[in-house]
Design an enzyme around this catalytic site. Structure first.
Site, mmCIF file in Angstrom:
data_model
loop_
_atom_site.group_PDB
_atom_site.id
_atom_site.type_symbol
_atom_site.label_atom_id
_atom_site.label_comp_id
_atom_site.label_asym_id
_atom_site.label_seq_id
_atom_site.Cartn_x
_atom_site.Cartn_y
_atom_site.Cartn_z
ATOM 1 N N LYS A 187 26.856 -28.989 -37.491
ATOM 2 C CA LYS A 187 26.617 -28.369 -38.799
ATOM 3 C C LYS A 187 27.766 -28.657 -39.765
ATOM 4 O O LYS A 187 27.552 -28.825 -40.974
ATOM 5 C CB LYS A 187 26.440 -26.851 -38.621
ATOM 6 C CG LYS A 187 26.259 -26.060 -39.925
ATOM 7 C CD LYS A 187 25.077 -26.533 -40.748
ATOM 8 C CE LYS A 187 24.619 -25.522 -41.783
ATOM 9 N NZ LYS A 187 25.642 -24.988 -42.654
ATOM 10 N N GLU A 194 26.408 -33.196 -46.956
ATOM 11 C CA GLU A 194 25.820 -32.488 -48.104
ATOM 12 C C GLU A 194 26.719 -32.617 -49.330
ATOM 13 O O GLU A 194 26.234 -32.860 -50.447
ATOM 14 C CB GLU A 194 25.628 -31.023 -47.731
ATOM 15 C CG GLU A 194 25.115 -30.122 -48.837
ATOM 16 C CD GLU A 194 25.170 -28.665 -48.394
ATOM 17 O OE1 GLU A 194 25.941 -27.888 -48.996
ATOM 18 O OE2 GLU A 194 24.461 -28.318 -47.442
#
Length: 333
Positions: A187, A194
């Site tokens: 993550k 991102e």
């Protein structure tokens, strides 16, 4: 299945509601008692000790709190009330090395620790949460009904060719990445990527907007409709993505984005990703540049940084401070 949930903010509340809709039994706790009371169908707890008592054994609890001390203290207190065979899940954005340490300490008491990198933001309740999971195989398997309920599911996304024999869970939007810390490590890199994707969109739209700038000769200027460009790129373009969907929404609502100042925060994962790359001697020029651009955004603010703020607001409900009306009018000029 019964599970406790600690932390009922934007994502924690969405997790509880999605689980309740799927028929799971929830014992909920938050420092703000009204947060638990507002979740109709959940059993409210008035303390972590009370939550532990209201859970059937073997117990499982999902902690959804900010990384660092809030999560650290909560895990420590829960461990004091839990026993062998119980599971503590950290679904926030903790640093993966903290997961490794916690898992080792809890294992001495026979308590399983599962780290879940959770992506979905404020849209998770509706769309489902993409989850990257670390921890013991047996504990992860026991929690599978919870993960199935929270995940987006296969939906209408076409199957990827040549995946025969691979873990079918990933096609539903969740995966067991490996031992303790692996979920949050995956993550962490996800969030680093991102940053890079968001920065690319922000810079590109800044270039499009700049084509109408006064520093160009009049004959070289274009008055481009950014909202329409974002919309057309969503439809068949090779750079289409959910982030572009959110950008299109934000630009359609207000093409000037003058409600955003352009200060862009970083929540830690981008820094951790760059640090991991340094440890591994892996070059990450895009990811590091995107991180540094967020640092710079706190000094001066471009249109691209306003789009970054707009995207963060759309997918995560992240709000920035309201700017004076005078400055908003100046930005419209």
């Amino acid at each position: 299945m019964q599970i406790g949930v600690v932390g009922l903010g934007r994502m924690g509340g969405g997790i509880v509601r999605r689980l309740l809709t799927a028929g799971h039994k929830i014992v909920a706790y938050d420092q703000n008692p009204k947060a638990a009371e507002s979740l109709h169908g959940a059993v409210p707890a008035n303390s972590l000790a009370d939550l532990a008592q209201k859970l059937d054994t073997p117990r499982a609890v999902w902690v959804m709190l900010p990384a660092g001390q809030p999560t650290e203290k909560t895990v420590e207190e829960l461990a004091a009330h839990f026993a062998k065979g119980d599971i503590i899940v950290d679904g926030g954005n903790s640093f993966y090395k903290d997961d490794v340490r916690r898992a080792k300490a809890l294992a001495e008491k026979g308590i399983d620790y599962v780290d879940v990198g959770t992506s979905g933001g404020v849209w998770g309740l509706e769309r489902g949460f993409c989850m990257m999971i670390g921890g013991p195989k047996e504990a992860v398997a026991r929690l599978d009904p919870i993960f199935v309920a929270l995940a987006p599911g296969a939906g209408t996304i076409p199957k990827t060719p040549h995946r025969e024999g691979r873990d079918p869970r990933v096609e539903k939007g969740y995966m067991h990445a490996g031992p303790a810390g692996a979920g949050h490590f995956v993550k962490m890199v996800h969030n680093g990527i991102e940053y890079g994707l968001m920065e690319a969109y922000a810079e590109g739209f800044d270039v499009l907007r700049g084509k109408a700038g006064e520093n160009l000769p009049p004959g070289d200027r274009y008055e481009l409709d950014l909202a329409d460009i974002a919309e057309v790129w969503r439809r068949g373009s090779v750079i289409s993505s959910w982030l572009l969907d959110l950008s299109s929404m934000a630009l359609a609502e207000n093409p000037t984005l003058n409600e955003f100042e352009g200060k862009v925060a970083d929540s830690g994962e981008g820094r951790w990703t760059v640090n991991a790359a340094i440890e591994e001697s892996v070059p990450v020029p895009v990811l590091s540049s995107a991180l540094f651009a967020r640092f710079r955004s706190r000094m001066s603010h471009s249109f691209g940084e306003k789009l970054l703020s707009a995207m963060r607001n759309k997918f995560g409900g992240h709000l920035e401070s309201t700017i004076p009306a005078r400055k908003a009018k100046d930005d419209e000029k």
